[in-house]
Design an enzyme around this catalytic site. Sequence first.
Site, PDB file in Angstrom:
ATOM      1  N   PHE A 123       0.865  -1.195   0.000  1.00 28.93           N
ATOM      2  CA  PHE A 123       0.000   0.000   0.000  1.00 28.93           C
ATOM      3  C   PHE A 123       0.890   1.231   0.000  1.00 28.93           C
ATOM      4  O   PHE A 123       2.067   1.169   0.358  1.00 28.93           O
ATOM      5  CB  PHE A 123      -0.929  -0.002   1.219  1.00 28.93           C
ATOM      6  CG  PHE A 123      -2.371  -0.202   0.877  1.00 28.93           C
ATOM      7  CD1 PHE A 123      -3.286   0.837   0.983  1.00 28.93           C
ATOM      8  CD2 PHE A 123      -2.811  -1.427   0.412  1.00 28.93           C
ATOM      9  CE1 PHE A 123      -4.628   0.647   0.662  1.00 28.93           C
ATOM     10  CE2 PHE A 123      -4.138  -1.633   0.085  1.00 28.93           C
ATOM     11  CZ  PHE A 123      -5.057  -0.590   0.207  1.00 28.93           C
ATOM     12  N   GLN A 236      -7.027  14.717   4.856  1.00 27.81           N
ATOM     13  CA  GLN A 236      -6.508  13.917   3.747  1.00 27.81           C
ATOM     14  C   GLN A 236      -7.497  13.870   2.592  1.00 27.81           C
ATOM     15  O   GLN A 236      -8.696  13.684   2.790  1.00 27.81           O
ATOM     16  CB  GLN A 236      -6.232  12.485   4.220  1.00 27.81           C
ATOM     17  CG  GLN A 236      -5.663  11.602   3.126  1.00 27.81           C
ATOM     18  CD  GLN A 236      -5.173  10.264   3.658  1.00 27.81           C
ATOM     19  OE1 GLN A 236      -5.922   9.306   3.717  1.00 27.81           O
ATOM     20  NE2 GLN A 236      -3.915  10.226   4.082  1.00 27.81           N
ATOM     21  N   HIS A 238      -8.201  11.699  -0.669  1.00 26.07           N
ATOM     22  CA  HIS A 238      -7.861  10.418  -1.294  1.00 26.07           C
ATOM     23  C   HIS A 238      -7.753  10.622  -2.803  1.00 26.07           C
ATOM     24  O   HIS A 238      -8.610  11.277  -3.404  1.00 26.07           O
ATOM     25  CB  HIS A 238      -8.948   9.385  -0.969  1.00 26.07           C
ATOM     26  CG  HIS A 238      -8.522   7.976  -1.224  1.00 26.07           C
ATOM     27  ND1 HIS A 238      -8.356   7.467  -2.491  1.00 26.07           N
ATOM     28  CD2 HIS A 238      -8.221   6.964  -0.372  1.00 26.07           C
ATOM     29  CE1 HIS A 238      -7.976   6.204  -2.404  1.00 26.07           C
ATOM     30  NE2 HIS A 238      -7.889   5.876  -1.128  1.00 26.07           N
ATOM     31  N   LEU A 248     -15.468   5.994  -2.727  1.00 31.82           N
ATOM     32  CA  LEU A 248     -14.075   5.548  -2.675  1.00 31.82           C
ATOM     33  C   LEU A 248     -13.798   4.425  -3.675  1.00 31.82           C
ATOM     34  O   LEU A 248     -14.518   3.435  -3.729  1.00 31.82           O
ATOM     35  CB  LEU A 248     -13.752   5.051  -1.261  1.00 31.82           C
ATOM     36  CG  LEU A 248     -12.349   4.446  -1.069  1.00 31.82           C
ATOM     37  CD1 LEU A 248     -11.282   5.509  -1.242  1.00 31.82           C
ATOM     38  CD2 LEU A 248     -12.237   3.791   0.304  1.00 31.82           C
ATOM     39  N   GLU A 251      -7.392   2.219  -2.609  1.00 31.20           N
ATOM     40  CA  GLU A 251      -5.980   2.137  -2.974  1.00 31.20           C
ATOM     41  C   GLU A 251      -5.601   0.716  -3.376  1.00 31.20           C
ATOM     42  O   GLU A 251      -4.590   0.493  -4.038  1.00 31.20           O
ATOM     43  CB  GLU A 251      -5.136   2.598  -1.782  1.00 31.20           C
ATOM     44  CG  GLU A 251      -3.731   3.016  -2.128  1.00 31.20           C
ATOM     45  CD  GLU A 251      -3.087   3.769  -0.964  1.00 31.20           C
ATOM     46  OE1 GLU A 251      -1.978   3.375  -0.586  1.00 31.20           O
ATOM     47  OE2 GLU A 251      -3.698   4.720  -0.444  1.00 31.20           O
ATOM     48  N   ARG A 282      -0.674   9.276   0.058  1.00 31.16           N
ATOM     49  CA  ARG A 282      -1.858   9.871  -0.566  1.00 31.16           C
ATOM     50  C   ARG A 282      -1.745  11.366  -0.797  1.00 31.16           C
ATOM     51  O   ARG A 282      -2.268  11.891  -1.782  1.00 31.16           O
ATOM     52  CB  ARG A 282      -3.091   9.562   0.287  1.00 31.16           C
ATOM     53  CG  ARG A 282      -3.481   8.106   0.205  1.00 31.16           C
ATOM     54  CD  ARG A 282      -4.592   7.765   1.160  1.00 31.16           C
ATOM     55  NE  ARG A 282      -4.918   6.347   1.056  1.00 31.16           N
ATOM     56  CZ  ARG A 282      -5.717   5.712   1.898  1.00 31.16           C
ATOM     57  NH1 ARG A 282      -6.261   6.366   2.917  1.00 31.16           N
ATOM     58  NH2 ARG A 282      -5.976   4.430   1.735  1.00 31.16           N
ATOM     59  N   HIS A 350     -11.256  12.710   2.468  1.00 31.24           N
ATOM     60  CA  HIS A 350     -11.298  11.312   2.882  1.00 31.24           C
ATOM     61  C   HIS A 350     -11.090  11.069   4.373  1.00 31.24           C
ATOM     62  O   HIS A 350     -11.692  10.163   4.935  1.00 31.24           O
ATOM     63  CB  HIS A 350     -10.241  10.530   2.101  1.00 31.24           C
ATOM     64  CG  HIS A 350     -10.211   9.068   2.391  1.00 31.24           C
ATOM     65  ND1 HIS A 350     -11.263   8.217   2.090  1.00 31.24           N
ATOM     66  CD2 HIS A 350      -9.249   8.283   2.964  1.00 31.24           C
ATOM     67  CE1 HIS A 350     -10.962   6.987   2.453  1.00 31.24           C
ATOM     68  NE2 HIS A 350      -9.754   6.998   2.993  1.00 31.24           N
ATOM     69  N   ARG A 385      -1.929  10.485   6.912  1.00 31.87           N
ATOM     70  CA  ARG A 385      -2.068   9.071   7.286  1.00 31.87           C
ATOM     71  C   ARG A 385      -1.724   8.170   6.106  1.00 31.87           C
ATOM     72  O   ARG A 385      -2.110   8.433   4.980  1.00 31.87           O
ATOM     73  CB  ARG A 385      -3.503   8.783   7.740  1.00 31.87           C
ATOM     74  CG  ARG A 385      -3.759   7.311   8.003  1.00 31.87           C
ATOM     75  CD  ARG A 385      -5.168   7.050   8.454  1.00 31.87           C
ATOM     76  NE  ARG A 385      -6.183   7.285   7.435  1.00 31.87           N
ATOM     77  CZ  ARG A 385      -6.468   6.461   6.432  1.00 31.87           C
ATOM     78  NH1 ARG A 385      -5.765   5.352   6.260  1.00 31.87           N
ATOM     79  NH2 ARG A 385      -7.445   6.747   5.583  1.00 31.87           N
TER      80      ARG A 385
END
Length: 571
Positions: A123, A236, A238, A248, A251, A282, A350, A385
């Site tokens: 990730f 954040q 995304h 969403l 990822e 991100r 996000h 994050r």
Amino acid sequence: MVVEALEVLTHDVVIVGAGLAGLRAAVEASEVSNGKLDIAVISKVHPMRSHSVCAQGGTAAVLREGDSYDLHAWDTVKGADFLADQDVVELFVRRAPREIIKLERWGCPWTRAEDGRIAQKPFGGHSYPRACYAADMSGLMEMRTLYGRATAYDNITFYDEWMVTKLIVDGVARGLTAIELRSGEMYAFRAKAFVFATGGIGRVYAFTTFSHTATGDGMAIAYRAGLPLADMEFVQFHPTGLVPQGILISEAARSAGGRLLNAKGERFMKHYAPERMELAPRDIVARAEQREMNEGRGFVGPYGPYIALDLTFMDEDEFKEKLPQIFELAVKFAGVNPAEEPIPVRPAAHYAMGGIRANINTETRVKGVFAAGECACYGLHGANRLGTNSTIDCLVFGAIAGEHAAKLAMKNSLPELPREPLKEEEKRIFDGILGSSGDERVPALREELRNTMQEKVFIFRHGDQLKEALKTVRSLKERYKSISIEDKGRVFNLALIHALELDFMLDVAEVIIVSALARKESRGAHYRLDCPKRDDKNWLKHTLAFWTPEGPRLEYEPVRITKWKPTARRY
């Protein structure tokens, strides 16, 4: 009309929120007390409609040879642009594996590797494939597992479709008020300990991956009770929100080999993060996408510019096996068969790195109040994050909150609950808000707020735009005083609920803007075009926002560094 006295419901521990963090806290509190504590879980929606069910990608933990706690910690600290409190990060990475194993033993259907062990995949921002997952429905499967576990305990009572409105604090936590949506009646809750696990603030923005219920209620309630909100400027975005809804696209799609393409067909991440490409953190990927669109290299569509997420190297059968939910979302909501053509995406609000300030044990500055999950800020995620660190945050710190709340409740007696604040809250809501008859409409104010945040407090920020946004939000707060709710009934009055949510959203938005305006640097998800460099000398510190009648008052506290000194952040 206000009744003489609210009915008081008494429990040992009250948990507000029934997502991953709230359910994990409830289970832990029950187990720590050997089933002896009386635990309540209050949720605005049924637990299985909590936003946690929308988490797709995975849950990070060190489980393999070749990985290590220090490596996970370093990735998290670097991903956080060095604003993370490193003692919290070190505890987090060590507690993470046991949560994965516990969920497995409780029945979570993790996807398996060929050798039979829990499968893990790479990730963004992680230097090792440590994301455990259940296809692309990880949050849903984790929630089913935890909800099943929590409902097996006789000492846990669920208050589904109840909305908390106020935390009553007088040196210590005394209680809270909540409206039962089914009847429209307000009740008071009295307890020895309270855990806030109310999730995020995504709906403050117009284009977001978040469910409609994510309106920052818990953060605003705590803020109004005198608890500081920390690091709220760090929101954040995304990189892959589905166009046009913002749903969403995990990822996991990029982890599976998905490529981001501009209108020239160019895999543009090579210009921004040549080593990690689409699997950079991100904040870096979202900024890259936005630059491509701002500079005219995005695709042009009926809903504005977008970027193409290309997964056409997979045939339909393979796609449905590996990413079944993403396939369904693309077909149903974008009219795209992702095995044949790219998915239209662009950055979407996000996650809130900030929240109710809490320490490593999830304790807040008010005795008896704990906070865990996205509504909390113990300094884990810093300025940005990493993907898959959120669901494991909820599990690790949900368990810690449940443990410490239970231990406090087992040794403390019930505090007295004063009547006057209860009466004041009931009057504020039913006489003031429900009984109002002004000429402003909640949906119109809400849309103006969300569009303002989207346009002026987005990925690229500027001091002048932030000042304009603050002026607008404060004007909206004044206009809110003149709202009218046409439905004057009590039973499931969603117009009243939306009005209460907007009230909370306005407070949260004001804190985000004031904190962002004050932070004159660019770090992680907070990027100032007028202050484009990171400034460790002046800004390696956490923002704390305290409520005052005039608006947020800011203080600062240092970041706790144990091992890793700030360095240049390259991927």
